[in-house]
Motif scaffolding. Sequence first.
Motif, PDB file in Angstrom:
ATOM      1  N   MET A 225       0.759  -1.153   0.100  1.00 43.88           N
ATOM      2  CA  MET A 225      -0.177   0.082   0.158  1.00 43.88           C
ATOM      3  C   MET A 225       0.905   1.188   0.204  1.00 43.88           C
ATOM      4  O   MET A 225       0.568   2.329  -0.604  1.00 43.88           O
ATOM      5  CB  MET A 225      -0.977   0.017   1.155  1.00 43.88           C
ATOM      6  CG  MET A 225      -2.099  -0.985   1.019  1.00 43.88           C
ATOM      7  SD  MET A 225      -3.020  -1.107  -0.411  1.00 43.88           S
ATOM      8  CE  MET A 225      -2.319  -2.476  -1.211  1.00 43.88           C
ATOM      9  N   ILE A 226       1.778   1.187   0.722  1.00 47.19           N
ATOM     10  CA  ILE A 226       2.880   2.393   0.615  1.00 47.19           C
ATOM     11  C   ILE A 226       3.695   2.375  -0.738  1.00 47.19           C
ATOM     12  O   ILE A 226       3.689   3.582  -1.182  1.00 47.19           O
ATOM     13  CB  ILE A 226       3.694   2.092   1.818  1.00 47.19           C
ATOM     14  CG1 ILE A 226       3.345   2.422   3.106  1.00 47.19           C
ATOM     15  CG2 ILE A 226       5.160   3.238   1.492  1.00 47.19           C
ATOM     16  CD1 ILE A 226       3.999   2.020   4.342  1.00 47.19           C
ATOM     17  N   ASN A 227       3.829   1.378  -1.154  1.00 46.54           N
ATOM     18  CA  ASN A 227       4.487   1.655  -2.538  1.00 46.54           C
ATOM     19  C   ASN A 227       3.140   2.144  -3.648  1.00 46.54           C
ATOM     20  O   ASN A 227       3.875   3.119  -4.600  1.00 46.54           O
ATOM     21  CB  ASN A 227       4.935   0.197  -3.147  1.00 46.54           C
ATOM     22  CG  ASN A 227       6.292  -0.160  -2.263  1.00 46.54           C
ATOM     23  OD1 ASN A 227       6.778   0.625  -1.634  1.00 46.54           O
ATOM     24  ND2 ASN A 227       6.563  -1.427  -2.244  1.00 46.54           N
ATOM     25  N   ILE A 228       2.152   1.512  -3.559  1.00 42.42           N
ATOM     26  CA  ILE A 228       1.174   2.296  -4.391  1.00 42.42           C
ATOM     27  C   ILE A 228       0.886   3.362  -4.322  1.00 42.42           C
ATOM     28  O   ILE A 228       0.635   4.253  -5.316  1.00 42.42           O
ATOM     29  CB  ILE A 228      -0.074   1.366  -4.320  1.00 42.42           C
ATOM     30  CG1 ILE A 228      -0.007  -0.106  -4.854  1.00 42.42           C
ATOM     31  CG2 ILE A 228      -1.439   2.252  -4.888  1.00 42.42           C
ATOM     32  CD1 ILE A 228      -1.327  -0.982  -4.549  1.00 42.42           C
ATOM     33  N   THR A 229       0.984   3.996  -2.928  1.00 43.11           N
ATOM     34  CA  THR A 229       0.559   5.280  -2.668  1.00 43.11           C
ATOM     35  C   THR A 229       1.900   6.245  -3.223  1.00 43.11           C
ATOM     36  O   THR A 229       1.565   7.268  -3.674  1.00 43.11           O
ATOM     37  CB  THR A 229       0.447   5.696  -1.131  1.00 43.11           C
ATOM     38  OG1 THR A 229      -0.595   4.759  -0.633  1.00 43.11           O
ATOM     39  CG2 THR A 229       0.408   7.149  -0.808  1.00 43.11           C
ATOM     40  N   GLU A 230       3.094   5.684  -3.088  1.00 44.13           N
ATOM     41  CA  GLU A 230       4.033   6.640  -3.627  1.00 44.13           C
ATOM     42  C   GLU A 230       4.035   6.567  -5.021  1.00 44.13           C
ATOM     43  O   GLU A 230       4.491   7.754  -5.581  1.00 44.13           O
ATOM     44  CB  GLU A 230       5.554   6.003  -2.935  1.00 44.13           C
ATOM     45  CG  GLU A 230       6.546   6.849  -3.429  1.00 44.13           C
ATOM     46  CD  GLU A 230       7.898   6.545  -2.899  1.00 44.13           C
ATOM     47  OE1 GLU A 230       8.765   7.441  -2.693  1.00 44.13           O
ATOM     48  OE2 GLU A 230       8.087   5.391  -2.303  1.00 44.13           O
ATOM     49  N   ALA A 231       3.961   5.595  -5.774  1.00 43.98           N
ATOM     50  CA  ALA A 231       3.776   5.709  -7.080  1.00 43.98           C
ATOM     51  C   ALA A 231       2.604   6.591  -7.707  1.00 43.98           C
ATOM     52  O   ALA A 231       2.879   7.579  -8.822  1.00 43.98           O
ATOM     53  CB  ALA A 231       3.640   4.206  -7.733  1.00 43.98           C
ATOM     54  N   VAL A 232       1.472   6.465  -7.078  1.00 44.81           N
ATOM     55  CA  VAL A 232       0.294   7.484  -7.380  1.00 44.81           C
ATOM     56  C   VAL A 232       0.922   8.837  -7.164  1.00 44.81           C
ATOM     57  O   VAL A 232       0.616   9.882  -7.865  1.00 44.81           O
ATOM     58  CB  VAL A 232      -0.893   7.255  -6.606  1.00 44.81           C
ATOM     59  CG1 VAL A 232      -1.860   8.418  -6.685  1.00 44.81           C
ATOM     60  CG2 VAL A 232      -1.523   5.949  -7.030  1.00 44.81           C
ATOM     61  N   LEU A 233       1.375   9.374  -6.086  1.00 50.36           N
ATOM     62  CA  LEU A 233       1.763  10.686  -5.501  1.00 50.36           C
ATOM     63  C   LEU A 233       2.853  11.143  -6.530  1.00 50.36           C
ATOM     64  O   LEU A 233       2.987  12.113  -6.865  1.00 50.36           O
ATOM     65  CB  LEU A 233       2.450  10.650  -4.063  1.00 50.36           C
ATOM     66  CG  LEU A 233       1.185  10.622  -3.087  1.00 50.36           C
ATOM     67  CD1 LEU A 233       1.678  10.758  -1.918  1.00 50.36           C
ATOM     68  CD2 LEU A 233      -0.001  11.593  -3.328  1.00 50.36           C
ATOM     69  N   ARG A 234       3.809  10.312  -7.076  1.00 49.74           N
ATOM     70  CA  ARG A 234       4.655  10.587  -8.080  1.00 49.74           C
ATOM     71  C   ARG A 234       3.754  11.111  -9.153  1.00 49.74           C
ATOM     72  O   ARG A 234       4.337  11.797 -10.079  1.00 49.74           O
ATOM     73  CB  ARG A 234       5.663   9.430  -8.365  1.00 49.74           C
ATOM     74  CG  ARG A 234       6.831   9.186  -7.166  1.00 49.74           C
ATOM     75  CD  ARG A 234       7.627   7.897  -7.768  1.00 49.74           C
ATOM     76  NE  ARG A 234       8.621   7.696  -6.631  1.00 49.74           N
ATOM     77  CZ  ARG A 234       9.735   8.708  -6.233  1.00 49.74           C
ATOM     78  NH1 ARG A 234      10.053   9.772  -6.770  1.00 49.74           N
ATOM     79  NH2 ARG A 234      10.221   8.401  -5.299  1.00 49.74           N
ATOM     80  N   GLN A 235       2.927  10.341  -9.789  1.00 47.67           N
ATOM     81  CA  GLN A 235       1.963  10.796 -10.844  1.00 47.67           C
ATOM     82  C   GLN A 235       1.237  11.933 -10.625  1.00 47.67           C
ATOM     83  O   GLN A 235       0.965  12.777 -11.463  1.00 47.67           O
ATOM     84  CB  GLN A 235       1.387   9.651 -11.430  1.00 47.67           C
ATOM     85  CG  GLN A 235       0.576   9.669 -12.518  1.00 47.67           C
ATOM     86  CD  GLN A 235       1.630   9.678 -13.794  1.00 47.67           C
ATOM     87  OE1 GLN A 235       2.880   8.899 -13.696  1.00 47.67           O
ATOM     88  NE2 GLN A 235       1.299  10.426 -14.859  1.00 47.67           N
ATOM     89  N   TYR A 236       0.725  12.114  -9.501  1.00 41.65           N
ATOM     90  CA  TYR A 236      -0.302  13.065  -9.075  1.00 41.65           C
ATOM     91  C   TYR A 236       0.043  14.016  -7.765  1.00 41.65           C
ATOM     92  O   TYR A 236      -0.534  13.848  -6.717  1.00 41.65           O
ATOM     93  CB  TYR A 236      -1.706  12.487  -9.020  1.00 41.65           C
ATOM     94  CG  TYR A 236      -2.234  11.792 -10.184  1.00 41.65           C
ATOM     95  CD1 TYR A 236      -2.581  12.423 -11.215  1.00 41.65           C
ATOM     96  CD2 TYR A 236      -2.317  10.389 -10.164  1.00 41.65           C
ATOM     97  CE1 TYR A 236      -2.882  11.678 -12.380  1.00 41.65           C
ATOM     98  CE2 TYR A 236      -2.659   9.669 -11.037  1.00 41.65           C
ATOM     99  CZ  TYR A 236      -3.101  10.337 -12.630  1.00 41.65           C
ATOM    100  OH  TYR A 236      -3.653   9.424 -13.491  1.00 41.65           O
ATOM    101  N   PRO A 237       1.079  14.745  -7.815  1.00 44.54           N
ATOM    102  CA  PRO A 237       1.664  15.300  -6.534  1.00 44.54           C
ATOM    103  C   PRO A 237       0.795  16.002  -6.010  1.00 44.54           C
ATOM    104  O   PRO A 237       1.042  16.545  -4.878  1.00 44.54           O
ATOM    105  CB  PRO A 237       3.007  15.765  -7.174  1.00 44.54           C
ATOM    106  CG  PRO A 237       3.000  16.066  -8.373  1.00 44.54           C
ATOM    107  CD  PRO A 237       2.001  15.018  -8.918  1.00 44.54           C
TER     108      PRO A 237
END
Length: 172
Positions: free
Chosen positions: A132-144
Amino acid sequence: GERDEWVEMEEVFDLPKLIVEIDTDLGATRDIRRHQKNDRMESRATLANGHEEPPVFAAYDQRVVKQFRNAVEIAHEVETILTSKGLPFQSQYVVPMAAKHTITMSMGLDQIQYMLATRSAPQGHFSYSEDMINITEAVLRQYPWLVGYGEYPKVIDLETILDQKEFEPYYK
């Protein structure tokens, strides 16, 4: 902590779908399945892809680790025999939760926030929390902009970002 606060969102926040693929263990996959808002696809479970070992095993006597690995090896042998005899669905009963598994999901941003808030706690399933932490980080890299940045900071880790910035709604 502060990062566990909910963002006020309307159902429309669920409309933009993101597709994520996670390589994890079967135990985490089964927990992910409980989130029925996710559209998901996965193959049958198998030990042919390997298995995960909980990090806590490092603190145990090596006999425990050896017995665990032996149990996984026996389960793989039984799975292979059943599958070779044309019983691939029956072989699912012997595949342990430790088996490496891939799941592909489509989910909205609200579901990602919900899963991060409820499944990233240290006392949770070790690999699910990391997923879940990895998914969140990937999403935030795309949508900061979800955490108030114009672009994702390159020198700060996710935990620091979540501690410093509050989730800001995308609408007023």
